[in-house]
Design an enzyme around this catalytic site. Structure first.
Site, PDB file in Angstrom:
ATOM      1  N   ASP A 105      54.030   6.738 -46.500  1.00 41.96           N
ATOM      2  CA  ASP A 105      54.642   5.667 -45.700  1.00 41.96           C
ATOM      3  C   ASP A 105      53.945   4.338 -45.954  1.00 41.96           C
ATOM      4  OD1 ASP A 105      52.535   7.156 -44.504  1.00 41.96           O
ATOM      5  OD2 ASP A 105      52.899   6.203 -42.579  1.00 41.96           O
ATOM      6  N   ASP A 108      47.073   1.634 -47.415  1.00 39.80           N
ATOM      7  CA  ASP A 108      46.313   0.582 -46.732  1.00 39.80           C
ATOM      8  C   ASP A 108      45.003   0.392 -47.504  1.00 39.80           C
ATOM      9  OD1 ASP A 108      45.427  -1.144 -44.747  1.00 39.80           O
ATOM     10  OD2 ASP A 108      45.171   0.383 -43.227  1.00 39.80           O
ATOM     11  N   LYS A 136      49.848  -2.448 -48.384  1.00 37.60           N
ATOM     12  CA  LYS A 136      49.030  -3.526 -47.801  1.00 37.60           C
ATOM     13  C   LYS A 136      47.879  -3.825 -48.747  1.00 37.60           C
ATOM     14  CE  LYS A 136      49.023  -3.294 -42.759  1.00 37.60           C
ATOM     15  NZ  LYS A 136      48.266  -2.737 -41.612  1.00 37.60           N
ATOM     16  N   PHE A 162      49.419  -4.349 -37.599  1.00 34.49           N
ATOM     17  CA  PHE A 162      49.466  -2.919 -37.361  1.00 34.49           C
ATOM     18  C   PHE A 162      50.908  -2.554 -37.056  1.00 34.49           C
ATOM     19  CE2 PHE A 162      49.136   1.058 -35.117  1.00 34.49           C
ATOM     20  CZ  PHE A 162      48.321   1.751 -35.992  1.00 34.49           C
ATOM     21  N   VAL A 163      51.534  -1.844 -37.985  1.00 33.78           N
ATOM     22  CA  VAL A 163      52.969  -1.589 -37.881  1.00 33.78           C
ATOM     23  C   VAL A 163      53.235  -0.150 -37.452  1.00 33.78           C
ATOM     24  CG1 VAL A 163      53.588  -3.386 -39.523  1.00 33.78           C
ATOM     25  CG2 VAL A 163      53.141  -1.085 -40.377  1.00 33.78           C
ATOM     26  N   ASP A 169      52.679   5.706 -36.870  1.00 33.54           N
ATOM     27  CA  ASP A 169      52.366   5.895 -35.453  1.00 33.54           C
ATOM     28  C   ASP A 169      51.303   4.940 -34.939  1.00 33.54           C
ATOM     29  OD1 ASP A 169      50.303   7.333 -37.065  1.00 33.54           O
ATOM     30  OD2 ASP A 169      49.528   7.911 -35.085  1.00 33.54           O
TER      31      ASP A 169
HETATM   32  C1  PRP Z   1      48.104   6.708 -42.354  1.00 33.00           C
HETATM   33  C2  PRP Z   1      49.265   6.504 -43.300  1.00 33.00           C
HETATM   34  C3  PRP Z   1      48.674   6.814 -44.645  1.00 33.00           C
HETATM   35  C4  PRP Z   1      47.228   6.351 -44.490  1.00 33.00           C
HETATM   36  C5  PRP Z   1      47.038   5.026 -45.166  1.00 33.00           C
HETATM   37  O1  PRP Z   1      47.973   8.098 -42.139  1.00 33.00           O
HETATM   38  O2  PRP Z   1      50.319   7.403 -42.984  1.00 33.00           O
HETATM   39  O3  PRP Z   1      48.725   8.191 -44.924  1.00 33.00           O
HETATM   40  O4  PRP Z   1      46.986   6.214 -43.071  1.00 33.00           O
HETATM   41  O5  PRP Z   1      45.729   4.532 -44.964  1.00 33.00           O
HETATM   42  P1  PRP Z   1      44.647   4.440 -46.131  1.00 33.00           P
HETATM   43  O6  PRP Z   1      45.313   3.865 -47.339  1.00 33.00           O
HETATM   44  O7  PRP Z   1      43.628   3.494 -45.533  1.00 33.00           O
HETATM   45  O8  PRP Z   1      44.100   5.797 -46.353  1.00 33.00           O
HETATM   46  P2  PRP Z   1      47.052   8.683 -40.986  1.00 33.00           P
HETATM   47  O9  PRP Z   1      45.737   9.061 -41.569  1.00 33.00           O
HETATM   48  O10 PRP Z   1      47.035   7.759 -39.822  1.00 33.00           O
HETATM   49  O11 PRP Z   1      47.795  10.040 -40.601  1.00 33.00           O
HETATM   50  P3  PRP Z   1      49.325  10.203 -40.166  1.00 33.00           P
HETATM   51  O12 PRP Z   1      50.145  10.060 -41.405  1.00 33.00           O
HETATM   52  O13 PRP Z   1      49.384  11.585 -39.600  1.00 33.00           O
HETATM   53  O14 PRP Z   1      49.608   9.136 -39.158  1.00 33.00           O
HETATM   54 MG    MG Z   2      48.386   7.707 -38.355  1.00 39.35          MG
HETATM   55 MN    MN Z   3      49.593   9.346 -43.275  1.00 40.34          MN
END
Ligand code: PRP
Ligand code: MG
Ligand code: MN
Length: 189
Positions: A105, A108, A136, A162-163, A169
């Site tokens: 999704d 970051d 991002k 923060f989206v 989520d």
């Molecule tokens: C979020 C998002 C990506 C990751 C990106 O997942 O869905 O998988 O963070 O961040 P990064 O590039 O800094 O690693 P999260 O770990 O919050 O788990 P989730 O998908 O269950 O929400």
């Molecule tokens: Mg998450």
């Molecule tokens: Mn994730």
């Protein structure tokens, strides 16, 4: 009942804008992997956030593909993921000698994807491409575009807000919004 929409301060991408961009990404992937004479690619979603994007994307890809999920936990809390990711759900499928398309999704800092690419390579994937709906780049710590021997597809470049929504989520809520928006500050508590 109070509308879920009332939690959202502003909409960054509407459902229609998302659909149009997903269709373009799927068309590009269909073209790029069409001439591949090997086995069908494996689309690997990163749970949980990628679930809606993956569902929309694979339904628009005009090729046979298989689908699997992995999960990475980067033990941290709130709005920041920290830099210590651990794979907590492994692949079910065998990706040896297959092209993998890793679906996210959002990328970051890049720590999640940079943990998964070597994992998929260690399982024998012949290439790993990344298809992320949001990117991002301003927050990047690892240049994930350069890893993986595959392509890097992005839907939209995301400003440093923060989206939430479309899989993303805050504290495990708002994933079910069909658009992407910014949460009102009063709901961050
Ligand atoms: C979020 C998002 C990506 C990751 C990106 O997942 O869905 O998988 O963070 O961040 P990064 O590039 O800094 O690693 P999260 O770990 O919050 O788990 P989730 O998908 O269950 O929400
Ligand atoms: Mg998450
Ligand atoms: Mn994730």
């Amino acid at each position: 009942v109070m509308s879920l929409d009332s939690h959202i301060e502003s909409v960054l991408w509407t459902h229609d804008q998302i659909s149009d961009r997903v269709a373009q990404l799927a068309a590009q992937i269909s073209t790029d992997f069409d001439s591949n004479s090997g086995p069908p690619p494996v689309v690997v979603g990163v749970a949980t956030g990628a679930f809606l994007f993956l569902a929309d994307l694979v339904r628009k890809i005009q090729l046979p593909v298989s689908v699997d999920f992995v999960r990475v936990e980067s033990y941290g809390s709130g709005t920041e993921s920290n830099g210590a990711p651990v794979i907590s759900l492994n692949l079910k499928l065998d990706v040896k000698d297959k092209h993998v398309i890793l679906v996210e999704d959002i990328v970051d800092t890049g720590s999640t994807v940079s943990c998964l690419i070597p994992y998929l390579e260690s399982k024998g994937a012949s290439s790993v491409s990344v298809c992320t709906f949001l990117d991002k780049p301003t927050r990047r710590k690892v240049q994930v575009e350069l890893l993986g021997k595959g392509k890097f597809y992005r839907g939209f470049q995301c400003p440093d807000y923060f989206v939430v929504g479309y899989g993303m989520d805050f504290a495990e809520l708002y994933r079910n919004l069909p658009y992407i928006g910014v949460l009102k500050p009063e709901y961050y508590k």
